[in-house]
Structures are given as C-alpha cells and as structure tokens.
Enzyme design. Structure first.
Site, PDB file in Angstrom:
ATOM      1  NE  ARG A  14      -3.450   0.368   2.833  1.00 39.20           N
ATOM      2  CZ  ARG A  14      -4.665   0.741   2.443  1.00 39.20           C
ATOM      3  NH1 ARG A  14      -5.387  -0.060   1.676  1.00 39.20           N
ATOM      4  NH2 ARG A  14      -5.170   1.902   2.815  1.00 39.20           N
ATOM      5  CE1 TYR A  15      -0.997   3.193   3.532  1.00 36.84           C
ATOM      6  CE2 TYR A  15      -0.003   1.645   5.065  1.00 36.84           C
ATOM      7  CZ  TYR A  15      -1.099   2.364   4.640  1.00 36.84           C
ATOM      8  OH  TYR A  15      -2.281   2.267   5.309  1.00 36.84           O
ATOM      9  CB  THR A 107      30.373 -19.375   6.966  1.00 32.46           C
ATOM     10  OG1 THR A 107      29.322 -19.977   7.724  1.00 32.46           O
ATOM     11  CG2 THR A 107      30.447 -17.900   7.314  1.00 32.46           C
ATOM     12  CB  SER A 108      25.264 -19.264   5.676  1.00 32.19           C
ATOM     13  OG  SER A 108      25.161 -20.639   5.367  1.00 32.19           O
ATOM     14  CG  HIS A 155       2.105  24.280  29.507  1.00 34.22           C
ATOM     15  ND1 HIS A 155       2.895  23.348  30.131  1.00 34.22           N
ATOM     16  CD2 HIS A 155       2.713  25.487  29.706  1.00 34.22           C
ATOM     17  CE1 HIS A 155       3.929  23.943  30.701  1.00 34.22           C
ATOM     18  NE2 HIS A 155       3.846  25.242  30.443  1.00 34.22           N
ATOM     19  CB  SER A 285     -16.530  10.638   8.359  1.00 35.42           C
ATOM     20  OG  SER A 285     -17.440   9.818   9.073  1.00 35.42           O
ATOM     21  NE  ARG A 299      -1.519   6.374   5.028  1.00 37.19           N
ATOM     22  CZ  ARG A 299      -1.900   6.478   3.752  1.00 37.19           C
ATOM     23  NH1 ARG A 299      -1.008   6.813   2.815  1.00 37.19           N
ATOM     24  NH2 ARG A 299      -3.153   6.276   3.407  1.00 37.19           N
ATOM     25  NE  ARG A 325      24.270 -16.538  13.522  1.00 42.20           N
ATOM     26  CZ  ARG A 325      23.544 -16.575  12.426  1.00 42.20           C
ATOM     27  NH1 ARG A 325      23.997 -17.189  11.359  1.00 42.20           N
ATOM     28  NH2 ARG A 325      22.376 -15.992  12.367  1.00 42.20           N
ATOM     29  NE  ARG A 334      15.392 -15.551   7.286  1.00 44.59           N
ATOM     30  CZ  ARG A 334      15.771 -16.158   6.177  1.00 44.59           C
ATOM     31  NH1 ARG A 334      15.178 -15.832   5.035  1.00 44.59           N
ATOM     32  NH2 ARG A 334      16.724 -17.065   6.177  1.00 44.59           N
TER      33      ARG A 334
END
Length: 484
Positions: A14-15, A107-108, A155, A285, A299, A325, A334
């Site tokens: 959407r954004y 390594t990974s 205030h 509305s 938003r 690790r 992720r």
C-alpha cells in the site's frame, strides 16, 4: 486472484516507494548473493586459486534469477532446509563451470550478512535523499510564512505570538539533526568481509596454504569489489548485531521527529489554522460527510510509533547473541530490518506529500490572535500610560480589574474578549487611546521571528543541502503522489 488470498504486508503493498520495496525484495537479495559469490571468486582467482575464466564469465552472465530459478531454489530449500545452500546449487545449475567453486571457503553469513550491510547502506542513501527533499519543501514553506503572526502555544495554552514560518523551522531543525545522524551511520558502516565460520578465517588460511598475507589481501579485495572502504577488523560468524541497533537508532529518532511534526499539524487542523492536503473527491468519514480528517498526518503518527518500537527489537536481538553465533536473530532480522526501512521511507514520503500541499488560513489565525492578544498587550498598555505620566501600580491595578471583567465575559458568558473596549471606555487611559491600535498590532509581538527564519535558512539549511548528493536529489525531485 492468488495475491488477494494470502497476507501481504501493507508496508509494500500500500505505502512504500518502488525503490525501497525492491531493495529488500527476494530478487534483489539473491542477485546480491550472486554478486558476492562472484566477487569472492574474482578475488580468489586473482590471488592464485585455480578458478577458470569460464567460471567467472558464467557467474557474471547469470546474476539475475529467472522465475524458473526461483522455483528450483524453493525445491532445493525444502529438501535441504538451508536457504544459502539451496541458492548455491541453483546458481551452479546455470553456471556449471563455477559449480565447484561457488561459496569456496565461505560460510552462509558471507552472503547473508554482507548482503544485509549492502542493503542497509543503500537504504540509508534512499532515506538521506528523501529527507533532503522534505527539508527543502518545508524550508520553502517557512520562507513563505516567515512573518505571518500566529498564536504560540505552551502546554497547548495560548502564549506569546510567533510566526507560521518560525514554527516550521523548529520542525526543520530536528530534521537536519536526523539528516546528520543518518549520514553519520551510513558513513560509519563497514563490511563483514571474508571471515569464515567463527570469524577466524581458518578456512581461507587453509585455502592459501597458511599464507596470512593472502588471507588479509583477500578480505581487503572482496571488500573493495563490494564497494566498501573498510571491513570490520574482527567479527564472529556474523557482524555484530550492535550494528543493526546503531543503524535503527537514527531511524527511530526520525520517527520521533515525524510524530511531533504530524501531531502539530493535526492540532493545527483542529484549530482550522493549517490543514494538510484534502482532495476534492476525498471522503473524511463514511457517516459524517462534512469531515476533513487529517488522515495523512495520522498515518505518519501511526507508522512513526512502529518505527520507534523496531529499534527496541534490534537492541533485544543484540543483547542475546551467544558467543560467536546463535540463530535466534535470523527470523527476527528478516522482519525487523526491512520493516524499519520501509516504514521510514513511507513516513518521509507522506510528510513530503503533506508539505507540498499545506494550506494556511490567515483569517482564522488572525481571529484567534484577536481573541487572545488583548490580554498579551496589557504590559504594553501599562508601559505606554507610564510614558505619558501615569503611575505604574495604578495602571496595573486598573488593567487587572478590567482583565478579570473581560475574562468573565469570555469564560462565563461565551462572549468575545472586550478588554480593549473596556480600556477605551475608562477615562484613565484617555492619554493613550489613540495609540491602542498600534499597541495591538500583531507584528509588534513576534520579536525576531522573521529574522530568525531568514538566518536559519541561510546559515543552516542552505549549507546542508549544498552537499552534491542532496543537491542532485532535490533538483531531480518531483511531487509525491500517494497511492492510498
């Protein structure tokens, strides 16, 4: 129809901008993995390992995954329960000459962590450029309304006057600090490099027959090929997750700034002094047809809260990494890292859209000033009568009494503030009656606000936006159109 039958994050559906959504896409992620494997192979070949030219060329020719390769990778991952090895085998199928040397010694985390650092750096670049455009838009607004008096609030109660433009500079100053923070963290970002399974580079030392110099040269060469100026001198299997926390900190701070700006605009909309854009066909509305809700600013506030919270997630992940690790960071990161950048991107684009269509209502502002200014002008009235020979204490007492009477009219009877009429009607103030209009001129109550705006824009905003990267971003920018 399938797209409508599974959950999609609204951040991308959407954004978010296409650029930021693509940055964290599977296509770009796995393209980046392949580029990293290519860089490793090029460096290893340059340092003497037996890697053929055909292997390098086949890797170069197949950096972008086809839909069929994504399907192959999905089957491989289901079989192997290991995403990196699934893509090693998938890459090897389209680059068979390189199949035996892809991921050699690595390594990974060589691909996953280094790719994340690339995404973080590029994402910060997107945000820095977007923020510069927002600052330029709000600066134009501040300059336009540099000397328009408006009621100040402390205030959220009426206070001394300021100007519409001066209030905007308060927003811009915080955005400049956010710009500084984002640039700092991007400039400080390093590369994981080639460090091996626990960060000792043991596998690469074995590959180069114990030649420490070649291992160090390999690390430096891959870092350079990947576009980084330096690699972190020591790592475990991963780069320290404290880097994630450091990167998300200025994003969270930006969220706080955005929330404050959007909240100010929401409050001003309630006062009908300033409004965000509202299209002719927009519905405020479903029930109350007259409503003009500040949905863009709402938003921004909603997403800014999410952005601020994500930093806490990174801090918690950092704190629970055991020794060299632990994998309980993976699923979390992720989600957290892409969401942080997508959210920040949306917040900035929405604020830019708001800033490009802000509507100011000077007559509403003037009416509110006229309701409050008589009370604020009483000190000026006292000083004026004293200059004409009056007694300060007597003038103070008369003003006190008249102010309370006027206050009763306003608070208890719901009538207009008639303090000035009461002063005009009191013979004691006859010596200054001709001066009352001048004493009530709103521009005489704004102090140095216009000059402060001018000086701030000239001395702080203009130099900040003279940075070539930012200058180009502002020069090439267009208006933001929101899809929803």
């Amino acid at each position: 129809m399938e797209v409508f039958e599974t959950y999609q994050t609204p951040l991308s559906s959407r954004y978010a901008s296409k650029e930021m959504a693509h940055l964290f896409s599977p296509a770009n992620r796995f393209f980046t993995w392949r580029k990293l494997w290519l860089n490793l192979a090029i460096a290893e070949k340059q340092l003497g390992l037996p890697i053929s030219d055909d292997a390098i060329e086949q890797m170069k020719a197949n950096l972008t995954l086809t839909p069929e390769q994504f399907e192959i990778a999905a089957v491989e991952e289901k079989k192997r329960r290991h995403d990196v090895m699934a893509h090693v085998h998938t890459f090897g199928k389209v680059a068979p000459a390189a199949a035996g040397i892809i991921h050699l010694g690595a390594t990974s985390c060589y691909v996953t962590d280094n790719a994340d650092l690339i995404f973080l750096r590029e994402g910060l670049g997107f945000l820095i450029r977007s923020l510069a455009v927002l600052i330029s838009r709000l600066s134009a607004f501040a300059a336009q309304y540099r000397d328009l008096p408006t009621l100040g609030f402390t205030h959220f109660q009426p206070a001394q006057l300021t100007t519409v433009g001066k209030r905007a500079t308060l927003w811009i100053q915080e955005l400049l600090w956010d710009l500084r923070n984002l640039k700092r963290v991007r400039d400080d970002l390093g590369f994981r490099g080639v460090k091996g399974t626990t960060g000792t580079q043991a596998s690469f030392l074995a590959l180069f027959d114990g030649d420490h110099d070649k291992v160090e040269e390999l690390d430096a060469l891959v870092t350079e090929l990947s576009g980084f100026q330096y690699a972190y001198p020591v790592t475990s299997q991963t780069y320290s997750r404290k880097i994630d926390a450091d990167v998300l900190a200025p994003l969270a701070s930006l969220g706080a700034t955005a929330h404050k700006i959007a909240t100010d605009i929401r409050l001003l909309a309630n006062l009908k002094e300033v409004e965000e854009p509202f299209e002719s066909t927009q519905i405020g509305s479903s029930a109350m047809a007259y409503k003009r809700n500040p949905m863009r600013s709402e938003r921004v506030c909603s997403l800014a809260r999410h952005l601020m919270v994500l930093h806490q997630n990174a801090l918690m992940t950092t704190s629970v990494q055991w020794f060299e690790r632990t994998l309980d960071d993976s699923a979390n990161r992720r989600i957290t890292l892409p969401e942080a950048f997508l959210t920040a991107d949306i917040v900035l684009s929405t604020l830019q859209n708001i800033s490009e269509g802000l509507v100011v209502y000077p007559k509403v502002i003037a009416r509110r000033i006229s309701q409050e200014l008589p009370f604020m002008a009483t000190e000026n009235v006292i000083m004026a009568i004293v200059k004409r020979g009056g007694d300060r204490q007597e003038a103070h007492e008369r003003i006190r009494v008249l102010s309370h009477e006027a206050g009763h009219q306003v608070k208890h009877l719901g009538l207009a503030n008639d303090l000035i009429e009461r002063i005009r009607a009191d013979p004691y103030f006859d010596p200054i009656k001709d001066d009352l209009d001048a004493l009530l001129e709103p521009s005489s109550f704004i102090g140095r606000a216009p000059e402060q705006v001018d000086r701030f824009l000239k001395n702080w905003v203009v130099p900040a936006l003279e940075d070539p990267e930012l200058k180009e971003a502002v020069g090439n920018s267009g208006k933001v159109e929101l899809s929803v």
